[in-house]
Each structure stands twice: as C-alpha cells, then as structure tokens.
Design an enzyme around this catalytic site. Structure first.
Site, PDB file in Angstrom:
ATOM      1  N   MET B  26       0.851  -1.189   0.000  1.00 28.37           N
ATOM      2  CA  MET B  26       0.000   0.000   0.000  1.00 28.37           C
ATOM      3  C   MET B  26       0.886   1.238   0.000  1.00 28.37           C
ATOM      4  O   MET B  26       0.482   2.319   0.434  1.00 28.37           O
ATOM      5  CB  MET B  26      -0.922  -0.016   1.217  1.00 28.37           C
ATOM      6  CG  MET B  26      -1.830  -1.257   1.235  1.00 28.37           C
ATOM      7  SD  MET B  26      -3.418  -0.970   2.027  1.00 28.37           S
ATOM      8  CE  MET B  26      -2.916  -0.587   3.694  1.00 28.37           C
ATOM      9  N   HIS B  30       9.346   0.754   2.638  1.00 28.14           N
ATOM     10  CA  HIS B  30      10.433   0.754   3.617  1.00 28.14           C
ATOM     11  C   HIS B  30      11.281  -0.497   3.433  1.00 28.14           C
ATOM     12  O   HIS B  30      11.023  -1.313   2.521  1.00 28.14           O
ATOM     13  CB  HIS B  30       9.881   0.877   5.039  1.00 28.14           C
ATOM     14  CG  HIS B  30       8.799  -0.136   5.362  1.00 28.14           C
ATOM     15  ND1 HIS B  30       9.035  -1.486   5.411  1.00 28.14           N
ATOM     16  CD2 HIS B  30       7.476   0.027   5.615  1.00 28.14           C
ATOM     17  CE1 HIS B  30       7.926  -2.112   5.710  1.00 28.14           C
ATOM     18  NE2 HIS B  30       6.944  -1.222   5.820  1.00 28.14           N
ATOM     19  N   GLY B  32      11.369  -3.181   4.909  1.00 22.16           N
ATOM     20  CA  GLY B  32      10.606  -4.427   4.969  1.00 22.16           C
ATOM     21  C   GLY B  32      10.167  -4.821   3.570  1.00 22.16           C
ATOM     22  O   GLY B  32      10.395  -5.953   3.114  1.00 22.16           O
ATOM     23  N   HIS B  33       9.573  -3.856   2.861  1.00 20.85           N
ATOM     24  CA  HIS B  33       9.167  -4.121   1.464  1.00 20.85           C
ATOM     25  C   HIS B  33      10.378  -4.511   0.622  1.00 20.85           C
ATOM     26  O   HIS B  33      10.315  -5.429  -0.195  1.00 20.85           O
ATOM     27  CB  HIS B  33       8.522  -2.870   0.859  1.00 20.85           C
ATOM     28  CG  HIS B  33       7.264  -2.426   1.536  1.00 20.85           C
ATOM     29  ND1 HIS B  33       7.132  -1.195   2.112  1.00 20.85           N
ATOM     30  CD2 HIS B  33       6.079  -3.059   1.723  1.00 20.85           C
ATOM     31  CE1 HIS B  33       5.909  -1.077   2.627  1.00 20.85           C
ATOM     32  NE2 HIS B  33       5.257  -2.198   2.408  1.00 20.85           N
ATOM     33  N   GLY B 144       5.226 -10.147   4.369  1.00 16.65           N
ATOM     34  CA  GLY B 144       6.029 -10.106   5.588  1.00 16.65           C
ATOM     35  C   GLY B 144       5.340 -10.766   6.774  1.00 16.65           C
ATOM     36  O   GLY B 144       4.112 -10.792   6.857  1.00 16.65           O
ATOM     37  N   GLU B 145       6.140 -11.279   7.696  1.00 16.71           N
ATOM     38  CA  GLU B 145       5.595 -11.962   8.876  1.00 16.71           C
ATOM     39  C   GLU B 145       5.112 -10.999   9.955  1.00 16.71           C
ATOM     40  O   GLU B 145       4.501 -11.426  10.919  1.00 16.71           O
ATOM     41  CB  GLU B 145       6.648 -12.912   9.456  1.00 16.71           C
ATOM     42  CG  GLU B 145       6.852 -14.153   8.595  1.00 16.71           C
ATOM     43  CD  GLU B 145       7.851 -15.131   9.199  1.00 16.71           C
ATOM     44  OE1 GLU B 145       8.671 -14.696  10.036  1.00 16.71           O
ATOM     45  OE2 GLU B 145       7.800 -16.316   8.824  1.00 16.71           O
ATOM     46  N   ASP B 147       2.764  -8.872   9.584  1.00 16.34           N
ATOM     47  CA  ASP B 147       1.310  -9.049   9.470  1.00 16.34           C
ATOM     48  C   ASP B 147       1.037 -10.550   9.382  1.00 16.34           C
ATOM     49  O   ASP B 147       0.601 -11.053   8.348  1.00 16.34           O
ATOM     50  CB  ASP B 147       0.802  -8.319   8.233  1.00 16.34           C
ATOM     51  CG  ASP B 147       1.173  -6.848   8.256  1.00 16.34           C
ATOM     52  OD1 ASP B 147       0.423  -6.053   8.817  1.00 16.34           O
ATOM     53  OD2 ASP B 147       2.256  -6.509   7.731  1.00 16.34           O
ATOM     54  N   SER B 181       7.075  -0.553   9.535  1.00 10.37           N
ATOM     55  CA  SER B 181       5.698  -0.447   9.058  1.00 10.37           C
ATOM     56  C   SER B 181       5.537   0.926   8.426  1.00 10.37           C
ATOM     57  O   SER B 181       6.149   1.901   8.872  1.00 10.37           O
ATOM     58  CB  SER B 181       4.737  -0.586  10.246  1.00 10.37           C
ATOM     59  OG  SER B 181       3.459  -0.089   9.891  1.00 10.37           O
TER      60      SER B 181
END
Lengths: 271, 271
Positions: B26, B30, B32-33, B144-145, B147, B181
């Site tokens: 969305m 960051h 994480g992505h 990702g873990e 979520d 996040s």
C-alpha cells in the site's frame, strides 16, 4: 523499471510472450526472411527467429551438405535489423530428443508438386515444424509464399493441432525478379541471368494461359520449350488452385508452379 | 537481440512471466518491502510491485485518510533498488471493475486477533488479494511476517484457488528492533522510543512464559503492566500456534502477538 499506470498497460507489459511471432529458418538469411521478421515485428509483441538446418527434410545428402551455412553472418544481419528479440539455435538433440520415429504421413492427394519429386521432404518439414511449435509456443508463425506448398501443408498441419496461426507472406524478389532463396548463394552470375529470363517466360506463359480444359497440355508444350531454350531440367510446370492445390482449369484462384534445376541447384517459384 | 544456444536458454528466456514474483503493497515503501523485493528477485525471473491503498480494507475512515502516501518517493526508492521490473499502480476502477459485492466471509475460528478488533478488515484484504492475483497472475507472492495473521489468511485463501504460492518473509526491524511499518511514519520520536521499549518487554515476557495452562492469565497480567507502564491501549497480547492461530499452551510452534496504539496509530508485532 517500468511503471504501469493501469490494467491496460499491465496486460500489455506482462504478456509479451503470449504474443510471440516465430520465423523458422534454415539460415542463409536474406531479404525474404527479413520481410517475414518485419511482419512479425508489426503483428507481434516479440519476435523469435530459429536457425536450424533440419537434416530430416533433405531427401538428397549432397543438397544437405552443400546447403549454405554462415551462422556468424546470419546473426550479424539479424542483429542489424533491430527487429529480432530472440534467435534460437537449437542443437540436433534439442529437436530430436525423443527418438520416437515421426508419425507424419502425407495424404495421397498431397503427394504432388515437390512432394512427388522430393520423397520424405515434407514429412521432415512437418515433423520439425511440429517439434518447433511445441517448443517455441508461438502465437503466429510467418512463412513465405515462395515455398507455397510448404506453407499450405504446414498451415493445415499446425492450425488444427495448436493455437498458433500460420501467416503467409509475399515472395520477395531481387531487382531482376528472381525469388530470393538461400540456395541462390549457390548460383553463379550466368545462372542468375537465366533465372531472371525464366521468370519473364513464366509471366508470359501465365498471360497466355487461357481458361480452357487443355491448360495441362498447353503447359506441357511450354515446359518443353523452357527445357530446350535454357537447357534445364524441370520437375514440374503446373497451374494449381491455391486453396486445395488441385490441377486448375481456370486462372481464377490459381498459381503457376515451377521447380527446375540450375547448376544442379533445385529452385522453385510460383506466381 | 538475445541468442539462445539451446533449449534450456530458450525456456529460460521465453518464459520469464511464467515466473513472476509479486510484492503487493500500500506504498510507504520501507526496508521491509525491500526485503520482500530482494527475495522475489532471488527466487523469480521478474518482480512486480503493486502500490494500491485499498479503501475496502480500512475499517476506520480516519486511518484510511491519514495512511501515508508518497508515490513519487516510493517510485524513487523502488527504482534505486534496481530489483523491480514493474510497478503496478492500479486505479480504483482497475481493481473494482465489476461492482459485484465481495463474497469473502471469515470462518468463525478466524475471527480472532486483528479480525476481532478490525471488523471487515481481512474480508477487504482477501477480496483485494483475490482480485490482484487474478490480474497479475504471479507464480509467487511475497508477504512479511509482521502481518502474520494477514499472511496466514491470504496463504490459506489464495493457495487453494490459484497456482500461486505465498512466501512468508522475516519481519525487518529498525536498529532499536521496532518492526518496520508504513504507519511508523505517523509516529514521533517519543513514540518510537516507547515502541522500542515495548519490544524489549515483549522479549522478556516471551522468555518468562512457562509451558503451562495458565499462560493466558499470565499474559493478561503482563498486558495490564504494559498498559500502566506505557499508558497505551492494547487490543490483544496472546500466545498462539503458528499453524492454526489457536491459543497456545506451549511455546513450541508459537508466537506472541500484540496490537497496541501509540499516538492513535495502531501497531502490531509478533515474535
């Protein structure tokens, strides 16, 4: 990184290989091949050209041995065209991996023209075209009308079996109207002059062909004249319907087909 | 022009989009992505990232309005990574073309954790993931873990319906161990320090959780302590089995799940 702003651009970008145009060749790339590549480039998202001298479609060992091969030059020409995305150079094993014998047999009504004079030739062509189509999975295959009977048989064979469409493309000729062929590399200047004269004679013959039942005997006469005038061997000179390749008694929907030898090189043409 | 010297290279070159890795986001890209993108890049031939703030998965209008959006910055980061082949920026219409109401309903046993506190959220997530999967047709989807419940539900939903595989990826944390996040952009420095302290407390809680039946009451006590110490609202603090998300009475195959609010921003984590 390509930015896709909507679904149309997504589908266009993600599915190029569902829209693959295929130009199968045996090398000796000439302007005829390039016109097939141009058409593929216009109609398809990606274009793949194969170069594979298929031994199984040669009925004559000498012909196979002398068939022009110059992969480096071919690649140079293809690259320069800027219209080829992939060149596929399969090994013999890539194509004939499974040693199963081909089950291709021609129907009796198709054993005409080149099929009559080159035993096993089209069986070899249809076999390799089946194998290439299964491997490459093209959406469209582009083939020249110079090899009209090949185009006719391949179209019939592949379109009933696969989702691929076989697209006929006009014969490309040199400035003297000789149909381009890889085999022309095996001709000397005198041969090429003769080939140009034969083309002119064919145009004349077609012009003088009248719609009547004695067309075959008229063509037989003309064949003898050609033989005598140019000292050539002729396999056939026939007017045939373009939709079913049956002997034609009218010029409508018909083509005049010839196969003859110059310098021991077998040449074909139709108009 | 790419030269393919054998069938292996043919198949590799012609079928990249049969091997498409998909990272749905969305935005608010960051690290994480980027770790999802890295994994897709390693495992798949082509990688596509979508950026779509899906209104239908927001149970809270304020949350939707304040959700971080900076498409220009996102594109810059993605481009710089050099690991993204396509960025898909669908319009609302691209996704919700057919106005058919989604038929997604959660099973009663799945109405736990975030599903209990964010009514309609996962129904919206599963609906958009169904639509995106149908459009993009990826071979693998990377999630990702952090979520974890989303990953669990999406995997269950998509893998039974499509040929796609959902690949779980480790949670990426900042140097203070706060789980990355997009919503962290809405936190101030003080909030981030608190988030780091909460993470430390969670590690302690997990360490002190003993395998016995009174785990829920132990965690209830710890939840009250967290609330009082950090003046925060907590939706849940629960130990659950990673395979079925049932309340767990053993640390084996379990994760400690938390959802809490800082600065009115809802944050989740699990370890």
């Amino acid at each position: 990184m390509k930015i896709l702003l909507n679904n149309t651009s997504l589908f266009e970008s993600l599915r190029p290989f569902n829209d693959l145009g295929f130009v199968p060749t045996m090398g000796g790339i000439h302007k005829g091949h390039l016109s097939l590549i141009n058409k593929s480039n216009k109609l398809c998202k990606k274009t793949i050209v194969s170069i594979f001298v298929n031994p199984k479609q040669f009925n004559n060992k000498k012909d196979l041995k002398s068939y022009p091969r110059n992969i480096k030059k071919d690649l140079k020409i293809l690259k320069k065209s800027k219209k080829v995305d992939f060149v596929y150079l399969p090994t013999f094993k890539d194509i004939y991996k499974d040693k199963k014998k081909s089950k291709i047999t021609l129907q009796k009504k198709d054993k005409i023209l080149c099929a009559k004079f080159r035993k096993g030739h089209f069986e070899g062509v249809l076999d390799v075209m089946n194998k290439l189509t299964k491997i490459v999975k093209p959406k469209k295959i582009f083939m020249g009308e110079k090899d009209f009977q090949q185009l006719y048989l391949v179209k019939k064979e592949l379109e009933k079996k696969y989702k691929t469409k076989v697209i006929p493309c006009k014969t490309i000729r040199d400035r003297d109207n000789v149909a381009l062929s890889s085999r022309n590399l095996l001709l000397n200047k005198t041969n090429l002059i003769t080939a140009a004269k034969i083309y002119e004679t064919l145009v004349d013959i077609k012009k003088n062909t009248k719609n009547k039942k004695n067309i075959p005997s008229f063509l037989n006469l003309k064949k003898k004249e050609l033989k005598n005038n140019y000292k050539i061997k002729i396999d056939y000179l026939e007017l045939r319907n373009i939709n079913n390749l049956k002997i034609s008694s009218t010029k409508k929907n018909s083509r005049l087909f010839i196969a003859y030898y110059l310098n021991n090189v077998r040449l074909i043409d139709n108009l």
